[in-house]
Design a protein around this motif. Structure first.
Motif, PDB file in Angstrom:
ATOM      1  N   ARG A   1       0.889  -1.223  -0.126  1.00 36.42           N
ATOM      2  CA  ARG A   1       0.360  -0.073  -0.196  1.00 36.42           C
ATOM      3  C   ARG A   1       1.003   1.396   0.276  1.00 36.42           C
ATOM      4  O   ARG A   1       2.137   0.963  -0.411  1.00 36.42           O
ATOM      5  N   HIS A   2       0.249   2.617  -0.094  1.00 33.90           N
ATOM      6  CA  HIS A   2       1.132   3.549   0.007  1.00 33.90           C
ATOM      7  C   HIS A   2       1.064   4.291   1.469  1.00 33.90           C
ATOM      8  O   HIS A   2       0.994   3.599   2.392  1.00 33.90           O
ATOM      9  N   GLY A   3       2.991   4.338   1.513  1.00 34.32           N
ATOM     10  CA  GLY A   3       2.864   4.712   2.553  1.00 34.32           C
ATOM     11  C   GLY A   3       3.733   3.759   3.236  1.00 34.32           C
ATOM     12  O   GLY A   3       3.636   3.714   4.831  1.00 34.32           O
TER      13      GLY A   3
ATOM     14  N   LEU B   1       7.325   4.660   1.783  1.00 39.76           N
ATOM     15  CA  LEU B   1       7.949   3.093   0.146  1.00 39.76           C
ATOM     16  C   LEU B   1       6.376   3.827  -0.275  1.00 39.76           C
ATOM     17  O   LEU B   1       5.612   4.076   0.958  1.00 39.76           O
ATOM     18  N   SER B   2       6.501   4.026  -1.787  1.00 39.68           N
ATOM     19  CA  SER B   2       4.966   4.467  -1.911  1.00 39.68           C
ATOM     20  C   SER B   2       4.010   3.356  -2.790  1.00 39.68           C
ATOM     21  O   SER B   2       5.553   1.548  -2.730  1.00 39.68           O
ATOM     22  N   ARG B   3       3.224   2.584  -2.768  1.00 39.27           N
ATOM     23  CA  ARG B   3       2.715   1.030  -3.042  1.00 39.27           C
ATOM     24  C   ARG B   3       3.273   0.788  -4.592  1.00 39.27           C
ATOM     25  O   ARG B   3       3.950   1.431  -5.528  1.00 39.27           O
TER      26      ARG B   3
ATOM     27  N   THR C   1       6.377  -0.284  -4.795  1.00 38.10           N
ATOM     28  CA  THR C   1       7.716   0.092  -5.401  1.00 38.10           C
ATOM     29  C   THR C   1       8.733  -1.400  -4.506  1.00 38.10           C
ATOM     30  O   THR C   1       8.408  -1.901  -3.269  1.00 38.10           O
TER      31      THR C   1
ATOM     32  N   GLN D   1      11.386  -1.458 -11.270  1.00 36.47           N
ATOM     33  CA  GLN D   1      11.378   0.147 -11.162  1.00 36.47           C
ATOM     34  C   GLN D   1      12.213   0.759 -12.208  1.00 36.47           C
ATOM     35  O   GLN D   1      13.289  -0.482 -12.284  1.00 36.47           O
TER      36      GLN D   1
END
Length: 132
Positions: free
Chosen positions: A15-17, A34-36, A38, A74
Motif C-alpha cells: 500500500r502507499h506509505g 515506500l509508495s505502493r 515499490t 522500477q
C-alpha cells in the motif's frame, strides 16, 4: 567446496506509505516510507520482520504484512517498452525513470513482459529496471 546459489527474492509495498524501520521493531526510528508497488529485495527474515534493500541500496526493516508478493519493477532510466521482445520492434510507450511497472513474465531472454498501470503492455530490457 561446493557453493549453493540462493534465489533473489523481491516483494513490493502492499500500500502507499509503508514505513521502513532502522531496527526490526515498531518502536524503532523510521528510515523512510515506500509508495505502493515499490519493489524491495528481501535479504533476511527475523520473525515478522524482513531486512530489505531498495533500488538505491538503502537497507531497512519492514513488517512482512506490509509487503506483497505482487511483482513490480522500477525503471532505472528513460527506457522504451517494445511491442515484442526485440529492440527493433515498435515502441508501445516510453517509461520514465522511477516508473513502476507490473511484471507479467520474465522471458529468460533478457526481456521482461510488463504492464503499465494504464493498461499498456510490452517488453523492456532487463537491465533497464530494478526488482528482478
Amino acid at each position: 567446496m561446493a557453493q549453493t546459489a540462493q534465489a533473489v527474492e523481491f516483494r513490493s509495498a502492499a500500500r502507499h506509505g509503508v514505513p521502513l524501520y532502522q531496527q526490526p521493531q515498531a518502536q524503532a526510528a523510521k528510515a523512510f516510507v515506500l509508495s505502493r508497488g515499490t519493489p524491495v529485495e528481501v535479504l533476511t527474515e527475523q520473525g515478522e520482520w524482513l531486512r530489505v534493500r531498495d533500488s538505491a541500496g538503502s537497507l531497512a526493516w519492514a513488517r512482512k504484512g506490509d509487503l506483497a508478493a505482487t511483482r513490480t519493477v522500477q525503471v532505472l532510466r528513460l527506457s522504451a517498452v517494445h511491442l515484442k521482445p526485440d529492440s527493433a520492434a515498435s515502441v508501445v510507450f516510453r517509461a520514465d525513470k522511477g516508473l513502476l511497472l507490473n511484471l507479467l513474465d520474465n522471458t529468460r531472454t533478457g526481456w521482461l513482459r510488463v504492464k503499465h498501470q494504464g493498461g499498456q503492455e510490452g517488453f523492456i530490457r532487463i537491465e533497464e529496471v530494478w526488482g528482478i
